[in-house]
Design a protein around this motif. Structure first.
Motif, PDB file in Angstrom:
ATOM      1  N   UNK A   1      -7.180   9.385   0.578  1.00 14.31           N
ATOM      2  CA  UNK A   1      -6.793  10.309  -0.372  1.00 14.31           C
ATOM      3  C   UNK A   1      -5.004   9.312  -1.249  1.00 14.31           C
ATOM      4  N   UNK A   2      -4.674   8.623  -0.980  1.00 14.00           N
ATOM      5  CA  UNK A   2      -4.070   7.526  -1.345  1.00 14.00           C
ATOM      6  C   UNK A   2      -4.503   6.697  -2.366  1.00 14.00           C
ATOM      7  N   UNK A   3      -5.426   6.165  -2.344  1.00 15.65           N
ATOM      8  CA  UNK A   3      -6.305   5.146  -3.512  1.00 15.65           C
ATOM      9  C   UNK A   3      -6.349   6.058  -4.290  1.00 15.65           C
ATOM     10  N   UNK A   4      -7.140   7.540  -4.278  1.00 11.74           N
ATOM     11  CA  UNK A   4      -7.781   8.118  -5.670  1.00 11.74           C
ATOM     12  C   UNK A   4      -6.318   8.278  -6.695  1.00 11.74           C
ATOM     13  N   UNK A   5      -5.465   8.768  -6.466  1.00 11.16           N
ATOM     14  CA  UNK A   5      -3.999   9.006  -6.887  1.00 11.16           C
ATOM     15  C   UNK A   5      -3.564   7.986  -7.522  1.00 11.16           C
TER      16      UNK A   5
ATOM     17  N   UNK B   1     -12.360  -2.670   0.643  1.00  8.66           N
ATOM     18  CA  UNK B   1     -12.321  -4.029   0.830  1.00  8.66           C
ATOM     19  C   UNK B   1     -12.392  -4.577  -0.992  1.00  8.66           C
ATOM     20  N   UNK B   2     -11.839  -2.469  -1.614  1.00 11.48           N
ATOM     21  CA  UNK B   2     -10.777  -2.708  -3.150  1.00 11.48           C
ATOM     22  C   UNK B   2      -9.730  -2.259  -2.772  1.00 11.48           C
ATOM     23  N   UNK B   3      -8.611  -2.597  -3.469  1.00 15.60           N
ATOM     24  CA  UNK B   3      -7.341  -2.769  -3.918  1.00 15.60           C
ATOM     25  C   UNK B   3      -7.495  -1.706  -5.365  1.00 15.60           C
TER      26      UNK B   3
ATOM     27  N   UNK C   1     -21.405  -0.696  -4.542  1.00 18.30           N
ATOM     28  CA  UNK C   1     -20.711  -1.806  -4.316  1.00 18.30           C
ATOM     29  C   UNK C   1     -19.875  -2.184  -2.947  1.00 18.30           C
ATOM     30  N   UNK C   2     -21.017  -2.922  -2.327  1.00 15.30           N
ATOM     31  CA  UNK C   2     -21.014  -3.587  -1.109  1.00 15.30           C
ATOM     32  C   UNK C   2     -20.451  -5.064  -1.329  1.00 15.30           C
ATOM     33  N   UNK C   3     -20.585  -5.472  -0.634  1.00 17.47           N
ATOM     34  CA  UNK C   3     -20.258  -6.988   0.257  1.00 17.47           C
ATOM     35  C   UNK C   3     -21.920  -7.476   0.269  1.00 17.47           C
TER      36      UNK C   3
END
Length: 299
Positions: free
Chosen positions: A127-131, A75-77, A35-37
């Motif tokens: 650490x914020x993205x995964x939860x 590049x993901x939200x 998953x890359x640009x």
């Protein structure tokens, strides 16, 4: 021991469809894509989006699992990613695994116009993205205001086909990433120790992997989790003996057997790409796919 493959998203679908279908015919447990640009030496050639590619692959396959190795915050939200993953999980009939990592300094890191994050910044975001992604995939509506990401009544009905959500395969080697893998991962992914890539030996590489597995076990113990519970996945092609596994069936069985002894459950090899770092004999690759699992599981 499960055997899986990575299919780079470099083919127009008129050709790519055949490759994904063939991977299932060969009996691979899973087929992943990056998953890359854009990526490394492939930057100036064709490179398609991972999630649309996996969606197309889901339509032309029936049994094989599908996934990313790996998705990152570069590049993901989490809000938009969750919606796309729920859709993909539905289209595939619940065959999706999300490989997820903190990202690196490649082209993805600056493609949106930002300065590349430091390792600490990447770890903070991860650490914020995964939860948050975990919540988005398990709760019907999520509101979150953090240091890096926000969600305001983000709705994700009906949720994943797989319950409580599709599995995460967390790529991690450092302590913070290992804690995330222990808490949120149904699997853990590694490519080995990058410091050994150029000048290390296979023995040094296995020792480094053994150390990583020990740290994963420690993180699981601290989280109150059985260390044997998360699957352990090795993505090949980045260890000192990176060319050896696809030289012959015997070479692969020896390589995979040594890593199975360390505790790995799944080995991932790249589908050959001519004139690249992933060039290999197609006939040998197919022989490994069809014959190696029985030899390994019969040991």
């Amino acid at each position: 021991m499960r055997l899986s493959t990575v299919i780079l998203p470099i083919h127009r679908w008129s050709e790519g469809e055949k490759i994904w279908r063939r991977a299932e015919e060969l009996g691979f447990h899973a087929a992943y894509t990056y998953d890359h640009l854009s990526w490394r030496s492939f930057r100036d050639g064709p490179w398609f989006g991972a999630l649309p590619t996996l969606t197309a692959a889901a339509v032309v396959t029936e049994r094989m699992r599908l996934g990313t190795l790996v998705t990152s915050p570069n590049f993901r939200h989490p809000v938009t990613l969750a919606k796309e993953l729920i859709s993909l999980d539905d289209i595939s009939g619940g065959r999706v695994t999300l490989g997820i990592g903190a990202g690196g300094n490649g082209f993805d890191a600056t493609a949106l116009g930002q300065e590349a994050w430091t390792p600490r910044e990447r770890a903070d975001r991860f650490a914020e993205f995964v939860p948050l992604l975990d919540r988005l995939l398990t709760e019907g509506a999520v509101t979150h205001r953090g240091d890096h990401y926000a969600a305001v009544e983000a709705r994700n009905v009906p949720g994943c086909v797989q319950r409580p959500r599709l599995p995460f395969a967390v790529a991690a080697t450092g302590p913070r990433g290992m804690r995330l893998a222990a808490r949120y991962g149904q699997a853990w992914v590694t490519t080995g120790d990058p410091k050994l890539f150029e000048a290390g030996t296979p023995e040094q590489s296995r020792a480094a992997l053994r150390g990583q597995l020990d740290r994963l076990a420690e993180a699981c113990a601290a989280a109150g989790r059985d260390a044997a519970e998360p699957d352990r996945i090795l993505l090949t092609g980045f260890t000192p003996d990176r060319a050896r596994p696809l030289e012959s069936l015997d070479a692969f069985v020896d390589f995979a057997g040594r890593h199975a002894e360390l505790g790995f459950d799944e080995i991932v090899v790249h589908t050959p790409v001519p004139d690249s770092d992933f060039a290999a004999d197609e006939a040998v690759f197919e022989q490994i796919a069809t014959e190696a699992p029985a030899q390994l599981n019969g040991c």
